[in-house]
Design a protein around this motif. Structure first.
Motif, mmCIF file in Angstrom:
data_model
loop_
_atom_site.group_PDB
_atom_site.id
_atom_site.type_symbol
_atom_site.label_atom_id
_atom_site.label_comp_id
_atom_site.label_asym_id
_atom_site.label_seq_id
_atom_site.Cartn_x
_atom_site.Cartn_y
_atom_site.Cartn_z
ATOM 1 N N THR A 114 -23.044 33.455 38.917
ATOM 2 C CA THR A 114 -21.625 33.655 38.681
ATOM 3 C C THR A 114 -20.976 34.321 39.893
ATOM 4 O O THR A 114 -21.645 34.946 40.716
ATOM 5 C CB THR A 114 -21.401 34.548 37.452
ATOM 6 N N ASP A 115 -19.678 34.172 39.974
ATOM 7 C CA ASP A 115 -18.924 34.856 41.020
ATOM 8 C C ASP A 115 -18.945 36.348 40.708
ATOM 9 O O ASP A 115 -18.495 36.782 39.641
ATOM 10 C CB ASP A 115 -17.491 34.337 41.042
ATOM 11 N N TRP A 116 -19.480 37.148 41.625
ATOM 12 C CA TRP A 116 -19.605 38.579 41.358
ATOM 13 C C TRP A 116 -18.254 39.237 41.112
ATOM 14 O O TRP A 116 -18.147 40.239 40.419
ATOM 15 C CB TRP A 116 -20.334 39.283 42.499
ATOM 16 N N ARG A 117 -17.193 38.637 41.632
ATOM 17 C CA ARG A 117 -15.855 39.200 41.422
ATOM 18 C C ARG A 117 -15.424 39.059 39.969
ATOM 19 O O ARG A 117 -14.567 39.821 39.489
ATOM 20 C CB ARG A 117 -14.845 38.516 42.330
ATOM 21 N N ALA A 118 -16.011 38.063 39.244
ATOM 22 C CA ALA A 118 -15.639 37.854 37.844
ATOM 23 C C ALA A 118 -16.253 38.899 36.913
ATOM 24 O O ALA A 118 -15.881 38.986 35.747
ATOM 25 C CB ALA A 118 -16.074 36.453 37.405
ATOM 26 N N LEU A 119 -17.204 39.667 37.404
ATOM 27 C CA LEU A 119 -17.862 40.675 36.561
ATOM 28 C C LEU A 119 -17.026 41.932 36.396
ATOM 29 O O LEU A 119 -17.339 42.782 35.574
ATOM 30 C CB LEU A 119 -19.230 41.051 37.165
ATOM 31 N N GLY A 120 -15.960 42.044 37.172
ATOM 32 C CA GLY A 120 -15.106 43.228 37.074
ATOM 33 C C GLY A 120 -14.422 43.491 38.392
ATOM 34 O O GLY A 120 -14.654 42.793 39.395
ATOM 35 N N PRO A 121 -13.560 44.490 38.437
ATOM 36 C CA PRO A 121 -12.855 44.809 39.687
ATOM 37 C C PRO A 121 -13.818 45.340 40.744
ATOM 38 O O PRO A 121 -14.908 45.825 40.442
ATOM 39 C CB PRO A 121 -11.858 45.897 39.254
ATOM 40 N N LEU A 122 -13.414 45.225 42.003
ATOM 41 C CA LEU A 122 -14.190 45.777 43.097
ATOM 42 C C LEU A 122 -14.415 47.267 42.884
ATOM 43 O O LEU A 122 -13.523 47.984 42.419
ATOM 44 C CB LEU A 122 -13.471 45.565 44.431
ATOM 45 N N GLU A 123 -15.611 47.728 43.221
ATOM 46 C CA GLU A 123 -15.893 49.152 43.097
ATOM 47 C C GLU A 123 -15.292 49.897 44.272
ATOM 48 O O GLU A 123 -15.624 49.645 45.426
ATOM 49 C CB GLU A 123 -17.409 49.391 43.045
ATOM 50 N N LYS A 124 -14.404 50.804 43.971
ATOM 51 C CA LYS A 124 -13.805 51.673 44.982
ATOM 52 C C LYS A 124 -13.924 53.100 44.479
ATOM 53 O O LYS A 124 -13.672 53.368 43.297
ATOM 54 C CB LYS A 124 -12.326 51.343 45.196
ATOM 55 N N ARG A 125 -14.282 54.015 45.364
ATOM 56 C CA ARG A 125 -14.439 55.385 44.889
ATOM 57 C C ARG A 125 -14.341 56.372 46.046
ATOM 58 O O ARG A 125 -14.630 56.053 47.195
ATOM 59 C CB ARG A 125 -15.756 55.569 44.146
ATOM 60 N N TRP A 126 -13.964 57.593 45.691
ATOM 61 C CA TRP A 126 -14.046 58.748 46.573
ATOM 62 C C TRP A 126 -15.230 59.587 46.114
ATOM 63 O O TRP A 126 -15.358 59.903 44.929
ATOM 64 C CB TRP A 126 -12.768 59.580 46.505
ATOM 65 N N ASP A 127 -16.102 59.962 47.053
ATOM 66 C CA ASP A 127 -17.231 60.840 46.760
ATOM 67 C C ASP A 127 -16.972 62.211 47.391
ATOM 68 O O ASP A 127 -16.686 62.312 48.591
ATOM 69 C CB ASP A 127 -18.533 60.276 47.333
#
Length: 366
Positions: free
Chosen positions: A219-232
Motif C-alpha cells: 500500500t501507499d505508505w501515505r495512505a496509512l496516515g499523515p506524515l509524522e512530524k514532531r518536536w523532540d
C-alpha cells in the motif's frame, strides 16, 4: 586457544541466558512472532585510522556469534516498513589476532533488522546494533603501552551492515553478512581510539516453529496516515572518567525537529547545548580558564522502526572551547518510544573515528 577466565565466565552466563530464553514458554502470539536461533563465523580486518595504531595493523579478528531473535510477521509489522522486521540479541566471542596488544573480547548486542523480499527464496536485511562488551587487555602504561584502542575492560560496541539469507528448507536459512564493527569505551577514559573492523560472516539460522511470510498488499505508505512530524525535547547526561577516581557527569539539552519523508525514513534538524565537565577538565589541566559550555547544530536521518528510532547526525559546533576536539562531530542514537509523548534511549557522540562519550537520555515529543 586459551580463553581469559572472565571471558569464559561471561560466555557461560550468556549461553545460559540464551538457552533459557530459547526454551522458555513463549508468552507472545506465535502467529505474530517467530523465534530464531543462529550461529555464525566472522572474519574481519582492523582499520588503521591513526598513525598511533600502527602496533595493531595487520590484525584480522575472528568471531563466533550466537544469535537469538524474534521475527515479527504480523500485518502491523508489515505496514511499518513493507518488510518483516526482527529484534534480536547476538553474543559474539572475538579473537583480535593480536593477543599481546588487543587481546580477546566478548560482545553482547541488541539489534534491529528489517528483512525484505520475504516472498522469494532469497531475502536480504539491514542490521543496526548496540550493546556492551568486555575486552581483557586494556591499555596499561607499563604492561600494555601499545594498546591505544581501549583503556577499560568494559566498552560499547556498535554494528551496522547487511545480510543475504537463502532459505534451504522451511525452517533453515543460510546467511552471509557484511558488517562494520566498532568498540570503544565511549570516551569514559583515555586512550580511546577504538577498534574498527569490517567483517564478513557465514552461518545458519533455524526457526523454532513452522511459519510463513504471508504475501500482503503493498500500500501507499501515505495512505496509512499523515506524515509524522514532531518536536523532540531531550535531556541527556554524559559520563566520563578522565583519570582514575575522577568521575565527571555532563548534562545537556537537545531540541530537534523530525519530518518523515518515506515509510521508514525521516530527516532531522536540531541543536544542543551542554555543560561539558570533560572540556572544563581539559582546559584546567592546560592551565587555561575553565569553560564548559559547548553548543552545536546538527542535521541527520532517522530510521522509523515502530517504537524504535535509530538516528544518525552530523553536526558543527557553535561553541567549542576544547582544543582537542575538531569543529565537526557525529551522533548515533537508539531511542525507545514509550508512547507518542515519552521516550528514552542512549546516544554516542564521536569526532571522526574517536568516540567522545555515551549519554543516557529521556525526552518528550510534541
Amino acid at each position: 586457544m586459551r580463553l581469559d577466565k572472565k571471558i569464559y565466565n561471561l560466555l557461560f552466563v550468556g549461553l545460559l541466558f540464551f538457552g533459557t530464553a530459547t526454551f522458555a514458554q513463549d508468552s507472545g502470539d506465535s502467529l505474530n512472532t517467530v523465534k530464531i536461533i543462529g550461529l555464525k563465523l566472522h572474519k574481519g580486518s582492523v582499520l588503521i585510522h591513526s598513525r598511533d595504531l600502527r602496533p595493531i595493523e595487520d590484525s584480522y579478528p575472528t568471531g563466533i556469534e550466537l544469535d537469538l531473535a524474534w521475527h515479527k510477521i504480523s500485518q502491523k509489522a508489515w505496514e511499518s516498513c513493507h518488510c518483516y522486521p526482527r529484534l534480536g540479541a547476538a553474543l559474539t566471542y572475538w579473537g583480535y589476532d593480536n593477543k599481546d596488544v588487543l587481546g580477546q573480547g566478548l560482545t553482547g548486542l541488541f539489534y534491529l533488522e528489517p528483512v525484505f523480499n520475504t516472498q522469494g527464496r532469497v531475502n536480504y536485511s539491514i542490521r543496526a546494533g548496540f550493546g556492551l562488551s568486555y575486552q581483557n587487555s586494556p591499555f596499561d602504561s607499563i604492561s600494555n603501552p601499545d594498546n591505544l584502542s581501549y583503556s577499560t575492560y568494559w566498552g560499547f560496541p556498535l554494528q551496522l551492515g547487511g545480510s543475504v539469507h537463502f532459505r534451504i528448507q522451511s525452517r533453515w536459512m543460510l546467511n552471509a553478512s557484511l558488517m562494520y564493527n566498532h568498540i570503544s569505551n565511549g570516551g569514559i577514559r583515555q586512550p580511546n581510539k577504538g577498534i574498527n573492523w569490517p567483517s564478513i560472516g557465514v552461518g545458519m539460522s533455524y526457526y523454532l516453529e513452522e511459519f510463513e511470510f504471508k504475501e500482503r498488499a503493498i500500500t501507499d505508505w501515505r495512505a496509512l496516515g499523515p506524515l509524522e512530524k514532531r518536536w523532540d525535547f531531550t535531556l541527556f547526561l554524559a559520563y566520563e572518567e578522565p583519570r582514575e577516581n575522577l568521575f565527571l557527569f555532563s548534562p545537556g539539552l537537545e531540541i530537534k525537529w523530525s519530518r518523515q519523508f518515506a515509510r521508514i525514513n525521516a530527516y532531522t534538524i536540531g541543536g544542543e547545548v551542554m555543560y561539558d565537565n570533560g572540556t572544563g577538565y581539559v582546559l584546567e589541566t592546560l592551565g587555561e580558564a575553565p569553560n564548559s559550555i559547548k553548543a552545536g547544530l546538527a542535521a541527520g536521518h532517522e530510521f522509523l522502526l515502530g517504537k524504535f528510532l535509530f538516528s544518525q547526525q552530523l553536526g558543527v559546533y557553535l561553541s567549542n572551547p576544547n582544543p582537542e576536539h575538531p569543529q565537526v562531530y557525529q551522533r548515533y542514537g537508539l531511542v525507545y518510544r514509550v508512547d507518542k509523548t515519552f521516550n528514552a534511549g542512549i546516544n554516542l557522540k564521536a569526532h571522526g573515528h574517536v568516540a567522545n562519550f555515551i549519554d543516557f537520555r529521556v525526552g518528550i515529543s510534541l
